[in-house]
Design an enzyme around this catalytic site. Structure first.
Site: not given
Ligand SMILES: *[C@@H]1O[C@H](CO)[C@@H](O)[C@H](O)[C@H]1NC(C)=O
Ligand SMILES: *[C@@H]1O[C@H](CO)[C@@H](O)[C@H](O)[C@H]1NC(C)=O
Ligand SMILES: *[C@@H]1O[C@H](CO)[C@@H](O)[C@H](O)[C@H]1NC(C)=O
Ligand SMILES: *[C@@H]1O[C@H](CO)[C@@H](O)[C@H](O)[C@H]1NC(C)=O
Length: 334
Positions: A132, A138, A300
């Site tokens: 990101q 996120c 993630n």
């Protein structure tokens, strides 16, 4: 901005004098700076180095304790290495609570009905790990991840979807671009907007821009979305039956920032307050079948150098650890 920066440096200088640095770490410090493209002005370097050394020592101590059986996971130095715990926590966005919960046809599961291991990556539902960057997006990565999985199920094509489309365009639904947002509001946007572009036509910029959505280039859509009750049993049904599910966690701890491998368990983790969105792509357990440790497998959006190639195993069935089940949601395609 500048006065504040100088003030911080000045305070540091006054409070503790020049930090004492460990010369045995010189080479490692240089390598770390090169690896992550860091350069500092002269006044800043010693302070950053001192923070980095403190983090190095904390990580080493944790891993030594892991060797003694005190922890179930390891930590590693990474791109967050020059930040204090306070600076890191500032990166975490407080994720606002969804406005409304829709719970449809979710029944309490019988544990025996579910496989003991699920990994949607093996079935082709999951795109590569992304980064990101310097943008609090996120929530958009979590939402595109869940939609990518459902679109794959429907079409057989795994297409990277546009995070930037969500960052730029979902403000009316309550998201705040690079500041904060929720996957829930992102689904709401895709539903209201009747479409979402692919990464190929609306690429990621890691900064907010004007909304440039073009319906002709829409690549995905949803017809509804479901927010699950805050309970790991429901998350289990969803992950076992549906595909990757977006979720939010308390990621504010140093152990999370420097996580490397093993099953993450942080005694100080909150089981209700969250600040980071992730994608749950499976679950399983390590060790022997009877008293093994079970985990959720989460994707993630911090690049593939963090954690296990960008993923984390987080403790499962331990009282909603880090609030993993508190904000789980997924889109409906049909
Ligand atoms: C989210 O971001 C907006 C815009 O920057 C800000 O006004 C708001 O306070 C933030 N909300 C939370 C919960 O951090
Ligand atoms: C998958 O994508 C390709 C290229 O966009 C397209 O030609 C093909 O028809 C798609 N397949 C399915 C099953 O939708
Ligand atoms: C759709 O995407 C293509 C490829 O990026 C771009 O050339 C085209 O201008 C886009 N269409 C519209 C209407 O923006
Ligand atoms: C938990 O929080 C307390 C108080 O902030 C702190 O002293 C302690 O070191 C923390 N424990 C861990 C494992 O981080």
């Amino acid at each position: 901005m500048m006065p504040a920066v100088f003030l911080v440096i000045l305070c540091f200088g006054v409070a503790s004098g020049a930090p004492a640095l460990d010369p045995s770490l010189d080479a490692e410090w240089q390598e770390w700076k090169i690896k992550y493209g860091k350069s500092y002005i002269l006044e800043e370097e010693a302070q950053k180095r001192a923070v980095w050394e403190k983090n190095m020592k904390m990580i080493k101590m944790h891993n030594d304790e892991k060797g003694l059986g005190k922890h179930g996971f390891t930590m590693e130095m990474n791109a967050f290495g020059d930040m204090t715990a306070k600076e890191y926590r500032k990166l975490m966005t407080d994720i606002p609570v969804p406005a409304a919960l829709t719970v449809k046809n979710v029944q309490k599961p019988l544990a025996s009905e579910f496989p003991s291991f699920v990994d949607w990556r093996e079935k082709g539902y999951v795109t590569p790990v992304r980064n990101q960057g310097n943008c609090g997006s996120c929530w958009a990565f979590a939402a595109t991840g869940a939609i990518e999985g459902q679109m794959f199920w429907k079409t057989g094509n795994l297409t990277l979807l546009s995070v930037q489309n969500l960052v730029d365009c979902s403000k009316p639904q309550g998201n705040n671009g690079c500041s904060n947002g929720t996957a829930y509001n992102a689904y709401k946007y895709v539903l209201d907007n009747k479409g979402l572009e692919a990464e190929a036509t609306y690429p990621y910029e890691a900064k907010e821009g004007p909304c440039r959505y073009h319906p002709e280039n829409s690549s995905a859509y949803i017809v509804d979305f479901v927010s699950l009750p805050a309970n790991e049993d429901y998350l289990l049904i969803a992950v076992a039956n549906i595909g990757p599910i977006s979720a939010a966690v308390d990621a504010s701890h140093d152990s999370f920032r420097f996580y490397k491998g093993g099953i993450y368990h942080e005694p100080n983790c909150s089981s209700y307050s969250v600040n980071h969105a992730v994608l749950v792509v499976g679950y399983g357990s390590e060790g022997n079948e009877k008293d093994g440790e079970s985990y959720w497998l989460i994707k993630n959006s911090w690049g593939d150098e963090w954690g296990i190639d960008g993923y984390m195993k987080i403790a499962k069935d331990r009282n909603n650890h880090c609030a993993i089940a508190s904000y789980a949601a997924y889109p409906d395609i049909f």
